[in-house]
Design an enzyme around this catalytic site. Structure first.
Site, PDB file in Angstrom:
ATOM      1  N   ARG A  10       0.840  -1.203   0.000  1.00 43.92           N
ATOM      2  CA  ARG A  10       0.000   0.000   0.000  1.00 43.92           C
ATOM      3  C   ARG A  10       0.876   1.254   0.000  1.00 43.92           C
ATOM      4  O   ARG A  10       0.608   2.224  -0.697  1.00 43.92           O
ATOM      5  CB  ARG A  10      -0.951  -0.018   1.202  1.00 43.92           C
ATOM      6  CG  ARG A  10      -2.057  -1.075   1.057  1.00 43.92           C
ATOM      7  CD  ARG A  10      -3.124  -0.949   2.135  1.00 43.92           C
ATOM      8  NE  ARG A  10      -2.750  -1.578   3.382  1.00 43.92           N
ATOM      9  CZ  ARG A  10      -3.113  -2.801   3.772  1.00 43.92           C
ATOM     10  NH1 ARG A  10      -3.875  -3.552   2.998  1.00 43.92           N
ATOM     11  NH2 ARG A  10      -2.731  -3.281   4.937  1.00 43.92           N
ATOM     12  N   ASP A  33     -15.970  -3.522  -4.397  1.00 37.70           N
ATOM     13  CA  ASP A  33     -15.975  -4.749  -3.594  1.00 37.70           C
ATOM     14  C   ASP A  33     -17.404  -5.277  -3.562  1.00 37.70           C
ATOM     15  O   ASP A  33     -18.357  -4.513  -3.730  1.00 37.70           O
ATOM     16  CB  ASP A  33     -15.478  -4.480  -2.166  1.00 37.70           C
ATOM     17  CG  ASP A  33     -14.919  -5.741  -1.489  1.00 37.70           C
ATOM     18  OD1 ASP A  33     -13.683  -5.841  -1.361  1.00 37.70           O
ATOM     19  OD2 ASP A  33     -15.728  -6.617  -1.094  1.00 37.70           O
ATOM     20  N   ASP A  46      -6.605  -7.056  -6.327  1.00 33.67           N
ATOM     21  CA  ASP A  46      -6.160  -7.864  -5.175  1.00 33.67           C
ATOM     22  C   ASP A  46      -7.269  -8.842  -4.794  1.00 33.67           C
ATOM     23  O   ASP A  46      -7.892  -8.719  -3.735  1.00 33.67           O
ATOM     24  CB  ASP A  46      -5.814  -6.932  -4.005  1.00 33.67           C
ATOM     25  CG  ASP A  46      -5.244  -7.694  -2.814  1.00 33.67           C
ATOM     26  OD1 ASP A  46      -4.759  -8.837  -3.005  1.00 33.67           O
ATOM     27  OD2 ASP A  46      -5.282  -7.156  -1.686  1.00 33.67           O
ATOM     28  N   CYS A  99      -2.998 -14.311  -4.104  1.00 35.34           N
ATOM     29  CA  CYS A  99      -2.634 -14.854  -2.789  1.00 35.34           C
ATOM     30  C   CYS A  99      -2.934 -16.347  -2.741  1.00 35.34           C
ATOM     31  O   CYS A  99      -3.088 -16.933  -1.682  1.00 35.34           O
ATOM     32  CB  CYS A  99      -3.379 -14.115  -1.673  1.00 35.34           C
ATOM     33  SG  CYS A  99      -5.157 -14.237  -1.808  1.00 35.34           S
TER      34      CYS A  99
HETATM   35  N1  SAH Z   1      -6.827  -5.123  -1.038  1.00 32.38           N
HETATM   36  C1  SAH Z   1      -7.489  -5.323   0.233  1.00 32.38           C
HETATM   37  C2  SAH Z   1      -7.728  -6.770   0.546  1.00 32.38           C
HETATM   38  C3  SAH Z   1      -8.573  -7.530  -0.471  1.00 32.38           C
HETATM   39  S1  SAH Z   1      -9.309  -8.988   0.157  1.00 32.38           S
HETATM   40  C4  SAH Z   1      -6.692  -4.595   1.329  1.00 32.38           C
HETATM   41  O1  SAH Z   1      -5.615  -4.058   1.029  1.00 32.38           O
HETATM   42  O2  SAH Z   1      -7.152  -4.557   2.473  1.00 32.38           O
HETATM   43  C5  SAH Z   1     -10.374  -9.459  -1.130  1.00 32.38           C
HETATM   44  C6  SAH Z   1     -11.693  -8.695  -1.209  1.00 32.38           C
HETATM   45  O3  SAH Z   1     -12.366  -9.138  -2.385  1.00 32.38           O
HETATM   46  C7  SAH Z   1     -12.680  -8.912  -0.066  1.00 32.38           C
HETATM   47  O4  SAH Z   1     -12.994  -7.674   0.510  1.00 32.38           O
HETATM   48  C8  SAH Z   1     -13.940  -9.517  -0.721  1.00 32.38           C
HETATM   49  O5  SAH Z   1     -15.142  -8.996  -0.178  1.00 32.38           O
HETATM   50  C9  SAH Z   1     -13.773  -9.077  -2.159  1.00 32.38           C
HETATM   51  N2  SAH Z   1     -14.398  -9.906  -3.194  1.00 32.38           N
HETATM   52  C10 SAH Z   1     -14.395 -11.259  -3.302  1.00 32.38           C
HETATM   53  N3  SAH Z   1     -14.946 -11.641  -4.463  1.00 32.38           N
HETATM   54  C11 SAH Z   1     -15.320 -10.511  -5.119  1.00 32.38           C
HETATM   55  C12 SAH Z   1     -15.931 -10.251  -6.373  1.00 32.38           C
HETATM   56  N4  SAH Z   1     -16.242 -11.240  -7.218  1.00 32.38           N
HETATM   57  N5  SAH Z   1     -16.148  -8.962  -6.740  1.00 32.38           N
HETATM   58  C13 SAH Z   1     -15.809  -7.957  -5.901  1.00 32.38           C
HETATM   59  N6  SAH Z   1     -15.212  -8.149  -4.697  1.00 32.38           N
HETATM   60  C14 SAH Z   1     -14.976  -9.409  -4.312  1.00 32.38           C
END
Ligand code: SAH
Length: 400
Positions: free
Chosen positions: A209, A250, A304, A344
């Protein structure tokens, strides 16, 4: 002490100090859930001490390769002291960090995250479950934190035959904990340790970040799309880096609500206008397609996603999903734009991820410079003999 005897030639991984024994490698022996066993080669010679897990494919996880080391409360105290000492030496610039990272810290199945004076513990294997009281005592002693909250509600617990549990292990009242305020690179965040994903915050992305903020500033990225934003960490970074318009996408409404809060918390301190941030509560893939159809353009995009491939068996389907979102993002980027893309998934290694993203570039008809390779922050260490520990990999790409 019960013994587990391996099949001939199955000791090789253990000799290389890999800490897992799969069901298929075992010739004879069994024990109760979490019980300590002596692991021996086909010829009966000692290999390691470990914890037996009757319900799991990973049937034994190693506690120690030292024949002299006893598996008792002292072992957990030493491992936890070593883990805490490593973080002190790494000089992590935050009051939130991963204190224990499972196998890499010699404690397979244990995750401990520190958020200011609250520790959040995940017990993900039968052996850890068995030693939980000793582990809790050692954590209090090594950190001085008196509030330990357990978030053992991850789905992987069922693979271990363990039921989900969340609640206070030490300190706290009967109530679930309130939000915990933390600082990250000078930004203010508030972690929902009771209801948030995993232990509440994605600590592994902390340094990425910061890097994103620096590159957004360096390249003057004005329009930023943060996909899979969760609570908006990369969005705060982009705004702090001078972005003019940041969109968090999200599919979780509570995560987006917290992203809005995080932006508001940092607006005055970082000197940006919170009105520059908007959210989209939708699926990322569909959103990327819609933006392309609408002729939109972005100067920086973060991808991510959650784990598409928990194990190598899911790699092929996951590869298609990664390729698809990367292809769409590369199309949507303006020329000269920045892509921060991650995986991940344990089942997709760094070189496969690189190939997937390269394939996405070819399909999109887009060329890009590989600026940087990204990984988890150093409080999520990998050891030389446990490559599986290296689960987070990312690429910073500059569109040509
Ligand atoms: N980049 C974030 C962490 C991401 S975790 C950080 O720095 O804190 C992954 C996220 O993807 C979660 O919040 C989950 O709700 C979301 N997610 C999962 N599948 C998804 C989809 N198909 N479309 C949008 N969001 C999704």
């Amino acid at each position: 002490m019960k013994s587990i005897r391996l099949r001939p030639a199955k000791e090789r991984a253990l000799i290389k100090r890999h800490p897992w024994i799969f069901e298929g490698s075992i010739a004879s022996g069994r024990a109760d859930a979490g019980e300590t066993v002596r692991i021996e080669a086909a010829d009966g010679s000692f290999l390691a001490w470990g914890a037996y897990s009757p319900a799991s494919q990973i049937r034994v996880r190693v506690w120690s390769f030292d024949v002299e080391e006893r598996v008792d409360a002292g072992l957990f105290r030493r491992r936890i002291e070593r883990a805490v000492a490593l973080r002190a030496r790494l000089a992590i610039q935050s009051d939130a960090m991963r204190l224990v990272h499972g196998e890499s810290d010699g404690l397979p199945g244990l995750v401990v995250d520190r958020y200011a004076d609250t520790l959040v513990v995940q017990c993900l294997a039968a052996g850890i479950e068995r030693w939980k009281p000793a582990i809790a005592d050692a954590l209090v002693a090594a950190t001085g934190c008196e509030r330990l909250y357990e978030r053992s509600d991850a789905a992987v617990r069922s693979l271990e035959g363990l039921t989900p549990f969340a609640g206070w292990l030490r300190g706290g009242t009967g109530e679930p904990p309130a939000r915990v305020p933390i600082r990250e690179h000078g930004w203010r965040m508030s972690v929902d340790v009771a209801e948030g994903h995993k232990t509440g915050h994605y600590l592994d992305q902390r340094d990425n970040r910061l890097r994103f903020m620096q590159l957004v500033r360096q390249f003057g990225c004005a329009r930023v799309l943060n996909c899979y934003s969760y609570t908006g960490g990369f969005s705060v970074a982009a705004l702090a880096g001078g972005a003019q318009r940041v969109t968090s996408v999200d599919s979780s409404a509570p995560a987006l609500a917290q992203a809005v809060e995080h932006v508001a918390l940092n607006a005055a301190g970082c000197g940006f206008d919170a009105a520059r941030h908007t959210t989209i509560d939708a699926d990322v893939n569909a959103t990327l397609r819609r933006c392309i159809e609408a002729g939109e353009r972005f100067d920086a995009i973060v991808l991510d996603p959650p784990k598409f491939a928990p194990t190598a068996a899911h790699a092929e389907r996951a590869a298609r999903a990664y390729k698809d979102i990367n292809r769409l993002a590369l199309k949507l980027l303006a020329p000269g734009g920045l892509l921060f893309t991650f995986s991940c998934s344990g089942g997709v290694d760094a070189s496969l991820f690189h190939k997937i993203v390269a394939g996405a570039g070819i399909d999109a008809g887009v060329d890009g410079y590989l600026l940087e390779r990204l990984e988890a922050a150093p409080d999520h260490p990998t050891t030389v003999n446990f490559p599986e520990g290296e689960y987070l990999k990312g690429l910073a790409i500059l569109k040509a």
